[in-house]
Design a protein around this motif. Sequence first.
Motif, PDB file in Angstrom:
ATOM      1  N   GLN A 417      -1.472   4.100  -4.150  1.00  0.00           N
ATOM      2  CA  GLN A 417      -2.690   4.033  -3.352  1.00  0.00           C
ATOM      3  C   GLN A 417      -3.935   3.758  -4.185  1.00  0.00           C
ATOM      4  O   GLN A 417      -4.931   3.239  -3.667  1.00  0.00           O
ATOM      5  N   SER A 425      -1.699  -4.528  -6.488  1.00  0.00           N
ATOM      6  CA  SER A 425      -1.731  -4.115  -5.084  1.00  0.00           C
ATOM      7  C   SER A 425      -1.956  -2.616  -4.983  1.00  0.00           C
ATOM      8  O   SER A 425      -2.058  -1.921  -5.999  1.00  0.00           O
ATOM      9  N   THR A 427       0.238  -1.063  -2.703  1.00  0.00           N
ATOM     10  CA  THR A 427       1.442  -0.860  -1.899  1.00  0.00           C
ATOM     11  C   THR A 427       2.448  -0.013  -2.670  1.00  0.00           C
ATOM     12  O   THR A 427       2.777  -0.323  -3.819  1.00  0.00           O
ATOM     13  N   ASN A 428       2.947   1.064  -2.049  1.00  0.00           N
ATOM     14  CA  ASN A 428       3.975   1.880  -2.680  1.00  0.00           C
ATOM     15  C   ASN A 428       5.231   1.048  -2.925  1.00  0.00           C
ATOM     16  O   ASN A 428       5.553   0.135  -2.156  1.00  0.00           O
ATOM     17  N   ARG A 429       5.955   1.370  -3.997  1.00  0.00           N
ATOM     18  CA  ARG A 429       7.189   0.666  -4.341  1.00  0.00           C
ATOM     19  C   ARG A 429       8.306   1.683  -4.545  1.00  0.00           C
ATOM     20  O   ARG A 429       8.131   2.672  -5.276  1.00  0.00           O
TER      21      ARG A 429
END
Length: 539
Positions: A417, A425, A427-429
């Motif tokens: 986050q 980004s 975006t969680n991975r």
Amino acid sequence: GAGVAFCWGRNSFGQLGDGTTTTRLLPTQLAGTISFAALTASTNGSCGVTRTGVAYCWGGNTFGEVGDGTTARRTAPTLVSGGRTYSSITALGQHTCGVTSVGTAFCWGRNIEGQLGTGTTSVLPITMPTRVSGNQSFVTIAPGETHTCALTTTGTGSCWGSNLNGQLGDGSTRRTAPAAVSGSHTFATVSVGQQHSCGLTGGGAAFCWGTNGNGQIGDGSQNERNTPTSVATGVTFASLSAGALHSCGLTSAGTAYCWGSNQFGQIGDGSTTTRLAPVVVSGGLSFTSLVSGGSHTCGIVSGGAAYCWGLNGTGQLGDNSTINRTAPTLVGGSNTFTALALSQAAGAGHTCGVTAAGTTFCWGQNQSGQLGDGSTSNRSAPTLVSGGQVFASLAAGAAHSCGRTAIGTTLCWGANQSGQLGDGSTTNRTAPTAISGGAQFASLTANNHTCARTSANDAYCWGLNTSGQIGDGSVTNRTVPTLVSGGLSFAQLAAGGAHTCAVTGAAAAYCWGSDLQAQLGLGLPVIRTVAGGIGFRVP
């Protein structure tokens, strides 16, 4: 006529001085016949100085900012008490200050942060002008919301009051670029927790600084330390590791000591008693490495078996249970590890380990995919990280993980986050993802942000930066690796909850980021209640 004053706008506190509390959309003349040479306005009040230096204030007076000896609201200009004549007067927030014709400064109003400069703090309002401490002669004075700054007749700036956001200008609360740790110590390594830091000298002497409410400094007290403070033990350590609220050290003989918070048994002495000084970890094991996490601790013994102890609510001890352990407990499975990485998340967390073959396993909390197995399910036993990468070293953040291959390629996974995965980004991975830029790193460290060091000893950080912990001179989150400012070459880096520390090749320690608990070790007070020089000049 000359000096006739008009005000307009919001008037709920009588700050327009027309004898009412009616908001005015057009300029409205102040009540009375006073002729002013200068005016100043604050959020809830106003002040003026006549040509002869007589000061008047009006409006909200909850904290005595009108200066008439009361806290009564004033809807018309009211004489400031004391009979002095002022060359200037300034109001802002909840206090007011003025400078007399001979350069003496007086302030009045709220003083809970020492913003009146009297050498004390006060819960009760100061309703009469009170002289600023010291013998400095001022030209101008400027109150802030909870602090005050002034310029002396020699051009030197002085500030006093709250410094929680570095507003005094002496850098004692927030650093957005590396600042040298106080003292003459030379450190071989540094390790940082959530709000404290520790350093180990080349001779094995341990020092810690920062918050100490749980005894994590290890000096036998619970007093905050704003400079490196000797850990209370005669033991010489080979390594140190700072957890969120506890710290641990390992001797060259493999004996483990821990101190600080022990709510979940993370000290490993068989109890849940807080320890203000180092105690030996129970079990008689000889460790080759030791790592402190948010609320748990793990170590590797000769042969590669891993043991963990402390909080286990999400399975972070890896013993196929969620039962807390107050003494070292063998990690499940038949894996032998060369290195471990523990999350710094207090009250939760995860653990990762790399085997001699470079295979990576993680276990514990996984709500953001920090275990890297393609899922968001917690695991209480070691679980293989997806992708088949062979990692040489690992770093575990609060809710993310990173791995570095033998050639320095870095991949991260988990929570993103704030950009802590470094892939450009937020975006969680749930599986390892390469960081942006293709830079090759020699070492990694992670918490709520991630930092890495190149083989040329340049430092890069990315992720959360609200306190300047990235070290690029800003407080803007970074989603890609960003060069740390200052041109310094670092041999080692350590990422804390909201700060970062590093050691140069010359064994000098530097820290940057939040200093609210003195974790930067600068030796400067957070709140300054008397005027202190900060040395700037006007042309």
